[in-house]
Design a protein around this motif. Sequence first.
Motif, PDB file in Angstrom:
ATOM      1  N   GLN A  82       0.852  -1.176   0.000  1.00 32.40           N
ATOM      2  CA  GLN A  82       0.000   0.000   0.000  1.00 32.40           C
ATOM      3  C   GLN A  82       0.891   1.230   0.000  1.00 32.40           C
ATOM      4  OE1 GLN A  82      -3.471   0.293  -0.090  1.00 32.40           O
ATOM      5  NE2 GLN A  82      -3.029   2.481  -0.355  1.00 32.40           N
ATOM      6  N   MET A  83       0.735   2.057  -1.010  1.00 32.85           N
ATOM      7  CA  MET A  83       1.595   3.232  -1.171  1.00 32.85           C
ATOM      8  C   MET A  83       0.732   4.490  -1.067  1.00 32.85           C
ATOM      9  SD  MET A  83       4.052   1.907  -4.264  1.00 32.85           S
ATOM     10  CE  MET A  83       2.735   1.957  -5.463  1.00 32.85           C
ATOM     11  N   ASN A  84       0.958   5.258  -0.025  1.00 33.88           N
ATOM     12  CA  ASN A  84       0.227   6.496   0.203  1.00 33.88           C
ATOM     13  C   ASN A  84       1.168   7.692   0.093  1.00 33.88           C
ATOM     14  OD1 ASN A  84      -2.106   4.963   0.809  1.00 33.88           O
ATOM     15  ND2 ASN A  84      -1.551   4.867   2.978  1.00 33.88           N
ATOM     16  N   SER A  85       0.595   8.869  -0.032  1.00 34.69           N
ATOM     17  CA  SER A  85       1.378  10.111  -0.123  1.00 34.69           C
ATOM     18  C   SER A  85       2.488   9.974  -1.153  1.00 34.69           C
ATOM     19  CB  SER A  85       1.960  10.467   1.247  1.00 34.69           C
ATOM     20  OG  SER A  85       0.949  10.609   2.213  1.00 34.69           O
ATOM     21  N   LEU A  86       2.128   9.478  -2.311  1.00 32.86           N
ATOM     22  CA  LEU A  86       3.137   9.220  -3.342  1.00 32.86           C
ATOM     23  C   LEU A  86       3.784  10.507  -3.824  1.00 32.86           C
ATOM     24  CD1 LEU A  86       1.272   6.396  -5.223  1.00 32.86           C
ATOM     25  CD2 LEU A  86       3.615   6.236  -4.358  1.00 32.86           C
ATOM     26  N   LYS A  87       5.071  10.389  -4.145  1.00 33.10           N
ATOM     27  CA  LYS A  87       5.868  11.510  -4.615  1.00 33.10           C
ATOM     28  C   LYS A  87       6.393  11.194  -6.022  1.00 33.10           C
ATOM     29  CE  LYS A  87       7.603  12.191   0.093  1.00 33.10           C
ATOM     30  NZ  LYS A  87       8.811  12.285   0.942  1.00 33.10           N
ATOM     31  N   PRO A  88       6.723  12.215  -6.800  1.00 29.83           N
ATOM     32  CA  PRO A  88       7.295  11.953  -8.129  1.00 29.83           C
ATOM     33  C   PRO A  88       8.535  11.047  -8.069  1.00 29.83           C
ATOM     34  CG  PRO A  88       6.629  14.234  -7.969  1.00 29.83           C
ATOM     35  CD  PRO A  88       6.443  13.647  -6.606  1.00 29.83           C
ATOM     36  N   GLU A  89       9.317  11.150  -7.009  1.00 32.03           N
ATOM     37  CA  GLU A  89      10.515  10.310  -6.903  1.00 32.03           C
ATOM     38  C   GLU A  89      10.192   8.849  -6.610  1.00 32.03           C
ATOM     39  OE1 GLU A  89       9.887  13.192  -5.289  1.00 32.03           O
ATOM     40  OE2 GLU A  89      10.687  13.161  -3.239  1.00 32.03           O
ATOM     41  N   ASP A  90       8.920   8.515  -6.390  1.00 33.08           N
ATOM     42  CA  ASP A  90       8.521   7.117  -6.254  1.00 33.08           C
ATOM     43  C   ASP A  90       8.297   6.466  -7.612  1.00 33.08           C
ATOM     44  OD1 ASP A  90       6.509   8.116  -3.465  1.00 33.08           O
ATOM     45  OD2 ASP A  90       8.439   7.058  -3.384  1.00 33.08           O
ATOM     46  N   THR A  91       8.336   7.258  -8.672  1.00 30.77           N
ATOM     47  CA  THR A  91       8.157   6.730 -10.024  1.00 30.77           C
ATOM     48  C   THR A  91       9.243   5.709 -10.332  1.00 30.77           C
ATOM     49  OG1 THR A  91       7.081   8.728 -10.846  1.00 30.77           O
ATOM     50  CG2 THR A  91       8.173   7.312 -12.473  1.00 30.77           C
ATOM     51  N   ALA A  92       8.829   4.510 -10.729  1.00 33.08           N
ATOM     52  CA  ALA A  92       9.770   3.435 -11.039  1.00 33.08           C
ATOM     53  C   ALA A  92       8.991   2.203 -11.473  1.00 33.08           C
ATOM     54  CB  ALA A  92      10.619   3.088  -9.817  1.00 33.08           C
ATOM     55  N   MET A  93       9.732   1.202 -11.944  1.00 30.81           N
ATOM     56  CA  MET A  93       9.165  -0.130 -12.128  1.00 30.81           C
ATOM     57  C   MET A  93       9.308  -0.839 -10.789  1.00 30.81           C
ATOM     58  SD  MET A  93       7.748  -2.132 -14.407  1.00 30.81           S
ATOM     59  CE  MET A  93       8.344  -1.812 -16.080  1.00 30.81           C
ATOM     60  N   TYR A  94       8.232  -1.405 -10.303  1.00 30.30           N
ATOM     61  CA  TYR A  94       8.237  -2.095  -9.019  1.00 30.30           C
ATOM     62  C   TYR A  94       8.207  -3.606  -9.244  1.00 30.30           C
ATOM     63  CZ  TYR A  94       7.633   2.191  -6.388  1.00 30.30           C
ATOM     64  OH  TYR A  94       7.834   3.425  -5.812  1.00 30.30           O
ATOM     65  N   TYR A  95       9.104  -4.289  -8.547  1.00 30.50           N
ATOM     66  CA  TYR A  95       9.245  -5.736  -8.700  1.00 30.50           C
ATOM     67  C   TYR A  95       8.985  -6.438  -7.365  1.00 30.50           C
ATOM     68  CZ  TYR A  95      11.678  -4.665 -13.076  1.00 30.50           C
ATOM     69  OH  TYR A  95      12.007  -4.215 -14.322  1.00 30.50           O
TER      70      TYR A  95
END
Length: 125
Positions: A82-95
């Motif tokens: 669960q990802m809250n308060s997302l920021k632009p720096e969280d942009t990525a491919m998640y594995y």
Amino acid sequence: QVQLVESGGGSVQAGGSLRLSCAASGYAYSRSCMAWFRQLPEREREGVASIYTPDGRTYYADSVKGRFTISQDSAKNTVYLQMNSLKPEDTAMYYCTTHTDSVCNAAYWGDFVHWGQGTQVTVSS
């Protein structure tokens, strides 16, 4: 064989939320370390969070503490992020990834053997 299937990625604006899922099969899920890593092109994979399935013990990278929560549904052999308060720096491919050692954290991608195909998370400002 081991299969890890991620889902739930997408595009959101900063401050928004997403929930990633990882469905596991083909091995002893109930005695494993499950983790999430993320990666940008030409960058090393970065550990995000992990959970030790026998006891639910968790680990978080400093960059996501207080914003992300890893959890599991043992009946479904599924792990969630669960990802809250997302920021632009969280942009990525998640594995999603797994191993069966009892030392369970997401400190180093090289500790893990089996990986899912990844799901893209894009956070716009």
